[in-house]
Design an enzyme around this catalytic site. Structure first.
Site, PDB file in Angstrom:
ATOM      1  CB  THR A 172      64.892  38.228  31.520  1.00 48.25           C
ATOM      2  OG1 THR A 172      64.568  36.831  31.676  1.00 48.25           O
ATOM      3  CG2 THR A 172      66.369  38.393  31.216  1.00 48.25           C
ATOM      4  CG  ASP A 173      58.539  40.354  32.442  1.00 47.09           C
ATOM      5  OD1 ASP A 173      58.082  39.375  33.071  1.00 47.09           O
ATOM      6  OD2 ASP A 173      57.903  41.405  32.275  1.00 47.09           O
TER       7      ASP A 173
END
Length: 695
Positions: A243-244
């Site tokens: 994920t960012d």
């Protein structure tokens, strides 16, 4: 020896062995991007977060290549692949040397969160500088080249791991990126926003980063359709999804999708995420509350470990370059070569360029970007030992006989240079410099403090995006005042995106896209004629943002060279040279079978008096398509070098995918029909055209 360390075993058996050796608590320690170590098994900590967008970044000294948008301006995937090879060498040297000193921190791992293959659909997006431009085909070719260069040619023994991002449909606005919902048709999704990611996966990318935004109502980090149905089931991806940074917290705070962080992390894991990048605690709480199924935990670890084993993180060190490879002369020379090829000549009235410094008594170098090191770097960069600003490069090129008169002229945005000064305080100095010079070189444009990622850019009102395509602050006024002197003016525009440049005030216009540590040398070589410019615009230069749909609208209608039909300042693919090239003898088969590549040949002649490089561009367009189709689509490129008077037959191959037509339901079909084939200088200047029949 633990069974998982047995290099003779098949990969999946080694993964099974390590999973069976870990306790549940130890498994939970692997879920955050900061993987905890397992001392009893001799496993050190590992941090997934590293950056290498245009060179190894944020970990110390490194070779700094031109920014990604500048690499795109070369239209040369081979250069990006060679850059990737340099990144892998320097990154491996840094990783193993850091580990030798017990440093397993952020930016020291072998998993690089690059390339950014989002489509630069709107020039107002501040992070567009990180991308390879507006064309899905070019972006896919460049992204795949990056993956090949970084990872190497042995998929089971990786040099490093590439992470295409941000998956998917992500290109601003920065201000609301954490909770924005990108509404997109299935047709645009398949035709524009996904192809480059697919190309990277086909090239073997071992990691993919999910985007912050939602797509049609579902946040990307919990979007099972994107992460499972498309990425894994349809494309066959077998690496790790990360994920960012802070995406889990954004699910709670911005998307209002989850009640709390433990619930968010559990849903991410259940939707196909393997590594969560958050600073909040909550993994173990989510498990204790029964929110994380052990099957999801094991699946995430299996995908993580597949990457780690391929990187050799559990094996004796292999292929470890010496630290002296970092920023070695060979690597710096390649960065300079890339910078030379990235510079785009936009205007050259009266052949004002190249300049013969031996015949000039003085030149004025003016503007806030002239002596700026920030504009060399862009964002996500390493620390070069030496940088050459535009001013320094011109000083070196001018030599001792031609005097260089420098004047800042104005600030990038502010109306005065310091707090106690008066507004317009450096304009008079700049005008005086122009009056005393034979030629004025104005270095204007943007910088990474004006455009960039939310939180990093100075332009806080737009959170790193641009509200206008105009030159900011007093720069346009400065250009007008200097031009009014009556001396020849060369405008050097430096930016990571398209600008509505006031070209009427200059005889020559050169576009630099954040050219890297050697940028000043490359620019001076182009201005002096030592290097013949050959860069091409990877984005359309529009006349005004008013010509575009709203920034928040993700429909592709009216955007980019593929769908914009109005007048432009400069089209996608545009770039001038100090010589001329003529095309002739376009040869294609009259018909080809659907699913077969198209082989094209064309003659290219250098009709000028200078040696030079050009980028042969081939576009395809469906004639009378049964569904909405792009006006044209780039489908092949080839960079060639020709001496004056030299002619060469250039072969190009169009992959079958370029003839796919996406319909409203997103399905892409190869249908019989007529197609136009164009070869030429840019997306609006075809030099040779013919038609073929797809059967």
């Amino acid at each position: 020896m633990e069974k998982f360390r047995n290099v003779a075993l098949p990969l999946e058996e080694r993964i099974d062995a390590l999973l069976s050796a870990l306790t549940v608590d130890e498994k939970l320690g692997f879920i955050n991007y900061r993987n905890e170590g397992v001392p009893r098994l001799g496993i050190p900590p590992y941090v997934w977060w590293n950056e290498a967008l245009h060179g190894l970044a944020r970990s110390g000294t490194a070779t700094v290549f031109p920014q990604a948008i500048a690499m795109a301006a070369t239209f040369t995937p081979e250069l990006v692949e060679r850059m990737g090879e340099v990144i892998a060498k320097e990154g491996r040297a840094r990783h193993f040397e850091s580990a030798r000193y017990g440093d397993y921190g952020t930016y020291k791992g072998l998993t690089y969160w690059s390339p950014n293959v989002n489509i630069f659909r709107d020039p107002r997006w501040g992070r567009g500088q990180e991308t390879y431009g507006e064309c899905p085909w070019l972006t896919g070719e460049m992204g795949a080249a990056y993956v090949r260069g970084v990872q190497g040619d042995d998929p089971e023994h990786l040099k490093a791991a590439a992470t295409p991002k941000h998956f998917a449909v992500h290109s601003g606005p920065e201000k609301t990126r954490l909770g924005f919902d990108s509404r997109v048709s299935e047709k645009d999704l398949r035709e524009t926003y996904l192809p480059a990611f697919h190309q990277c996966v086909k090239a073997g990318a071992q990691s993919v980063m999910s985007a912050y935004n939602a797509v049609n109502g579902t946040p990307c980090s919990v979007n099972s359709r994107l992460l499972n149905e498309i990425l894994r089931d349809e494309w066959g991806f077998d690496g790790a999804v990360v994920t960012d940074a802070g995406a889990g917290e954004a699910l709670v705070r911005d998307h209002k999708h989850c009640a709390d962080y433990p619930a968010a992390i559990a849903e991410e894991l259940g939707s196909g995420v393997d590594v969560v990048t958050d600073w909040a605690a909550g993994v173990r709480e989510a498990y204790e509350r029964g929110l994380i199924a052990e099957a999801d935990l094991d699946r995430a670890l299996r995908n993580q470990l597949r990457v780690k084993f391929r990187l050799g993180l559990f094996d004796p060190p292999r292929d470890v370059p010496p630290c002296d490879v970092i920023e070695c002369p060979e690597h710096r020379a390649l960065a300079l070569d890339a910078a030379r090829r990235s510079i785009v000549l936009l205007k050259n009235d009266g052949n004002i360029l190249p300049l013969d410094f031996a015949k000039l008594k003085s030149v004025a170098v003016i503007g806030p970007n002239a002596d700026s090191r920030e504009v060399l770097m862009g964002n996500y960069f390493g620390t070069p030992t030496r940088t050459v600003t535009l001013l320094e490069g011109i000083l070196d090129a001018a030599g001792g006989d031609c005097r260089v008169i420098y004047a800042r002229g104005c600030e990038p945005v502010a109306r005065k240079t310091e707090g106690c000064a008066e507004e317009y305080d450096r304009i008079a100095e700049a005008v005086s410099a122009a009056e005393r010079a034979d030629v004025a070189i104005l270095c204007l444009g943007l910088n990474p403090l004006i455009e960039g990622e939310a939180g990093d850019a100075f332009n806080s009102e737009a959170a790193g995006d641009k509200v206008s395509l105009e030159l900011p602050g007093l720069q346009k006024l400065l250009l007008e005042k200097v031009a009014a002197v009556g001396k020849p003016v060369i405008l050097v525009a430096v930016s990571g995106s398209a600008l509505a440049l006031p070209e009427e005030s200059a005889a020559g216009v050169v576009q630099c896209f954040y050219p890297g540590a050697e940028g000043g040398t490359a620019l001076a070589e182009v201005l002096s004629g030592r290097v013949n410019p050959s860069g091409r615009l990877p984005v359309t230069f529009y006349r005004s943002a008013d010509d575009l749909p709203p920034f928040e609208d993700y429909a592709m209608a009216g955007r980019t060279y593929r769908f914009f039909g109005g007048e432009v300042l400069h089209p996608f693919g545009f770039g001038l040279s100090y010589t001329e090239f003529r095309y002739s003898g376009l040869s294609v088969p009259g018909r080809i079978a659907a699913g077969e590549p198209l082989k094209v040949a064309v003659g290219v002649e250098n009709t000028g008096k200078r040696a030079g490089e050009t980028v042969v561009q081939l576009y395809v367009a469906a004639l009378n398509p049964p569904t909405r189709a792009p006006q044209k689509q780039l489908a092949a490129v080839k960079r060639i070098s020709l001496k004056p008077g030299e002619t060469r037959q250039v072969g190009l191959e169009v992959k079958p995918e370029s003839f796919l037509l996406p319909f409203d339901d997103g399905e892409r079909k190869l249908l019989p029909g007529a197609w136009r084939i164009e070869v030429g200088h840019d997306s609006r200047r075809s030099a040779a055209t013919t038609e073929i029949e797809l059967i």
